[in-house]
Design a protein around this motif. Structure first.
Motif, PDB file in Angstrom:
ATOM      1  N   VAL A  54       2.319   2.680 -38.537  1.00 24.03           N
ATOM      2  CA  VAL A  54       3.192   1.554 -38.226  1.00 24.03           C
ATOM      3  C   VAL A  54       3.759   0.964 -39.510  1.00 24.03           C
ATOM      4  O   VAL A  54       4.957   0.657 -39.616  1.00 24.03           O
ATOM      5  N   HIS A  55       2.897   0.819 -40.516  1.00 24.94           N
ATOM      6  CA  HIS A  55       3.313   0.288 -41.809  1.00 24.94           C
ATOM      7  C   HIS A  55       4.359   1.189 -42.456  1.00 24.94           C
ATOM      8  O   HIS A  55       5.356   0.703 -43.003  1.00 24.94           O
ATOM      9  N   VAL A  56       4.133   2.481 -42.405  1.00 26.39           N
ATOM     10  CA  VAL A  56       5.081   3.436 -42.989  1.00 26.39           C
ATOM     11  C   VAL A  56       6.424   3.379 -42.269  1.00 26.39           C
ATOM     12  O   VAL A  56       7.494   3.377 -42.891  1.00 26.39           O
ATOM     13  N   PHE A  57       6.377   3.330 -40.940  1.00 25.99           N
ATOM     14  CA  PHE A  57       7.613   3.285 -40.151  1.00 25.99           C
ATOM     15  C   PHE A  57       8.436   2.046 -40.484  1.00 25.99           C
ATOM     16  O   PHE A  57       9.645   2.131 -40.747  1.00 25.99           O
ATOM     17  N   SER A  85       8.498 -10.045 -44.666  1.00 24.67           N
ATOM     18  CA  SER A  85       7.360 -10.930 -44.904  1.00 24.67           C
ATOM     19  C   SER A  85       6.196 -10.588 -43.976  1.00 24.67           C
ATOM     20  O   SER A  85       5.025 -10.579 -44.404  1.00 24.67           O
ATOM     21  N   CYS A  86       6.500 -10.287 -42.712  1.00 20.51           N
ATOM     22  CA  CYS A  86       5.442  -9.880 -41.776  1.00 20.51           C
ATOM     23  C   CYS A  86       4.816  -8.567 -42.202  1.00 20.51           C
ATOM     24  O   CYS A  86       3.587  -8.385 -42.117  1.00 20.51           O
ATOM     25  N   GLN A  87       5.647  -7.644 -42.677  1.00 19.53           N
ATOM     26  CA  GLN A  87       5.154  -6.347 -43.138  1.00 19.53           C
ATOM     27  C   GLN A  87       4.204  -6.509 -44.317  1.00 19.53           C
ATOM     28  O   GLN A  87       3.145  -5.879 -44.376  1.00 19.53           O
ATOM     29  N   TRP A  88       4.575  -7.379 -45.256  1.00 17.89           N
ATOM     30  CA  TRP A  88       3.730  -7.559 -46.445  1.00 17.89           C
ATOM     31  C   TRP A  88       2.396  -8.212 -46.067  1.00 17.89           C
ATOM     32  O   TRP A  88       1.339  -7.775 -46.535  1.00 17.89           O
ATOM     33  N   LEU A  89       2.441  -9.225 -45.231  1.00 17.06           N
ATOM     34  CA  LEU A  89       1.203  -9.901 -44.840  1.00 17.06           C
ATOM     35  C   LEU A  89       0.282  -8.964 -44.062  1.00 17.06           C
ATOM     36  O   LEU A  89      -0.936  -8.945 -44.285  1.00 17.06           O
ATOM     37  N   ALA A  90       0.851  -8.181 -43.157  1.00 21.61           N
ATOM     38  CA  ALA A  90       0.035  -7.240 -42.393  1.00 21.61           C
ATOM     39  C   ALA A  90      -0.548  -6.158 -43.295  1.00 21.61           C
ATOM     40  O   ALA A  90      -1.719  -5.774 -43.155  1.00 21.61           O
ATOM     41  N   GLY A  91       0.250  -5.669 -44.240  1.00 19.40           N
ATOM     42  CA  GLY A  91      -0.255  -4.673 -45.181  1.00 19.40           C
ATOM     43  C   GLY A  91      -1.342  -5.222 -46.080  1.00 19.40           C
ATOM     44  O   GLY A  91      -2.336  -4.545 -46.366  1.00 19.40           O
ATOM     45  N   PHE A  92      -1.173  -6.461 -46.519  1.00 22.60           N
ATOM     46  CA  PHE A  92      -2.193  -7.094 -47.349  1.00 22.60           C
ATOM     47  C   PHE A  92      -3.501  -7.225 -46.584  1.00 22.60           C
ATOM     48  O   PHE A  92      -4.582  -6.926 -47.111  1.00 22.60           O
ATOM     49  N   GLY A  93      -3.425  -7.643 -45.336  1.00 26.11           N
ATOM     50  CA  GLY A  93      -4.639  -7.811 -44.540  1.00 26.11           C
ATOM     51  C   GLY A  93      -5.315  -6.494 -44.211  1.00 26.11           C
ATOM     52  O   GLY A  93      -6.550  -6.407 -44.188  1.00 26.11           O
ATOM     53  N   LEU A 143      13.909  -0.872 -45.362  1.00 24.64           N
ATOM     54  CA  LEU A 143      14.830  -0.392 -46.391  1.00 24.64           C
ATOM     55  C   LEU A 143      16.211  -0.121 -45.793  1.00 24.64           C
ATOM     56  O   LEU A 143      17.237  -0.486 -46.378  1.00 24.64           O
ATOM     57  N   MET A 144      16.259   0.524 -44.631  1.00 25.57           N
ATOM     58  CA  MET A 144      17.541   0.781 -43.974  1.00 25.57           C
ATOM     59  C   MET A 144      18.250  -0.523 -43.629  1.00 25.57           C
ATOM     60  O   MET A 144      19.468  -0.655 -43.802  1.00 25.57           O
ATOM     61  N   LEU A 145      17.505  -1.504 -43.128  1.00 21.61           N
ATOM     62  CA  LEU A 145      18.094  -2.801 -42.802  1.00 21.61           C
ATOM     63  C   LEU A 145      18.598  -3.512 -44.059  1.00 21.61           C
ATOM     64  O   LEU A 145      19.637  -4.188 -44.021  1.00 21.61           O
ATOM     65  N   VAL A 164      -2.540  -2.213 -55.325  1.00 20.46           N
ATOM     66  CA  VAL A 164      -2.174  -3.477 -55.963  1.00 20.46           C
ATOM     67  C   VAL A 164      -0.761  -3.387 -56.528  1.00 20.46           C
ATOM     68  O   VAL A 164       0.049  -4.327 -56.380  1.00 20.46           O
ATOM     69  N   LEU A 165      -0.425  -2.262 -57.186  1.00 11.75           N
ATOM     70  CA  LEU A 165       0.920  -2.092 -57.735  1.00 11.75           C
ATOM     71  C   LEU A 165       1.964  -2.087 -56.624  1.00 11.75           C
ATOM     72  O   LEU A 165       3.019  -2.745 -56.738  1.00 11.75           O
ATOM     73  N   HIS A 166       1.684  -1.353 -55.547  1.00 11.46           N
ATOM     74  CA  HIS A 166       2.599  -1.301 -54.406  1.00 11.46           C
ATOM     75  C   HIS A 166       2.824  -2.695 -53.826  1.00 11.46           C
ATOM     76  O   HIS A 166       3.970  -3.112 -53.590  1.00 11.46           O
ATOM     77  N   GLY A 167       1.744  -3.432 -53.624  1.00 11.13           N
ATOM     78  CA  GLY A 167       1.858  -4.774 -53.076  1.00 11.13           C
ATOM     79  C   GLY A 167       2.557  -5.740 -54.022  1.00 11.13           C
ATOM     80  O   GLY A 167       3.333  -6.598 -53.591  1.00 11.13           O
ATOM     81  N   ALA A 168       2.291  -5.598 -55.335  1.00 11.90           N
ATOM     82  CA  ALA A 168       2.898  -6.491 -56.316  1.00 11.90           C
ATOM     83  C   ALA A 168       4.410  -6.261 -56.407  1.00 11.90           C
ATOM     84  O   ALA A 168       5.193  -7.222 -56.492  1.00 11.90           O
TER      85      ALA A 168
END
Length: 241
Positions: free
Chosen positions: A155-158, A129-137, A164-166, A81-85
């Motif tokens: 995949v999420h970690v990658f 935004s896609c990363q967050w939604l996929a991680g949430f699901g 971050l680099m972008l 929850v903290l990571h996602g928030a």
């Protein structure tokens, strides 16, 4: 990487993140005229401040949540929850930053999305935004099966590190673009390296250093949470390295 314990490293990184935010704020306040919400050039100044704060510093903090030794034992849900928030807060600041630059462009008749910086920055936010939604699901919704979490986790970690680099690349290209536009017709051109250029270039290097240190911490095996497979298993923490 230097053989530094994790907690002192966090203090060092937190200080560096604060310096990055302070530098970009000082640049916009001292040389770019401050801040406003009226569509003027001062409205644009919210863009670099919000992007550096959200997509670099706050996002970097979110990425390192699972490196905290206190996350190595007990259930992972509070840390999820903290990571996602934190990531959601970073995304919110990024959206506000985009709103500031689009408002400035539209009020002054400047085309949107005309530069490489614009394309790279928007692509980074959309990917985020896609990363967050996929991680949430996959990790926060209770009905996601364990096999799906295990399949998606690398995949999420990658993409977390990639985003971050972008983000760092977007900020650095944006600083350079702003300096070229702002100093091109000024009393001191950018090629003569006025004080503003020195200050903003230093800001870019600080942002790059922050990103490199976060990626180094993410890649260090001894700082990773031991329970790589079970989402809620209890582990005995390793030494604080």
């Amino acid at each position: 990487m230097l053989d530094l314990p994790f907690l002192p490293f966090c203090v060092l990184l937190g200080g560096l993140g604060f310096v990055c935010v302070a530098f970009v704020s000082a640049w916009c306040q001292h040389w770019r005229g401050g801040f406003a919400l009226d569509g003027s050039a001062q409205t644009f100044n919210w863009h670099p401040v919000l992007m550096v704060t959200g997509m670099v510093v706050l996002y970097g903090a979110a990425a390192l949540v699972y490196r905290l030794p206190s996350t190595w034992s007990g259930p992972k849900l509070p840390w999820k929850v903290l990571h996602g928030a934190l990531a959601l807060a970073a995304f919110g600041l990024a959206v506000l930053g985009l709103a500031a630059v689009f408002r400035f462009h539209n009020d002054h008749g400047t085309p949107n999305m005309y530069s490489l910086h614009s394309w790279l920055g928007l692509a980074t936010v959309l990917l985020f935004s896609c990363q967050w939604l996929a991680g949430f699901g996959a990790f926060l919704l209770p009905w996601a099966p364990a096999w799906l979490r295990a399949l998606y986790k690398p995949v999420h970690v990658f993409f977390g590190s990639t985003i971050l680099m972008l983000s760092v690349a977007s900020c650095m290209s944006g600083i350079n673009e702003k300096l070229f536009f702002s100093l091109k017709n000024g009393t001191t051109e950018y090629k003569h390296l006025p004080a503003e250029a020195v200050f903003a270039n230093t800001l870019g290097l600080l942002i790059l250093l922050f990103g490199v240190l976060v990626l180094g911490a993410l890649a260090r095996p001894s700082w990773k949470r031991p329970d790589a497979d079970s989402p809620d298993s209890c582990q005995v923490p390793a030494p604080l390295r």
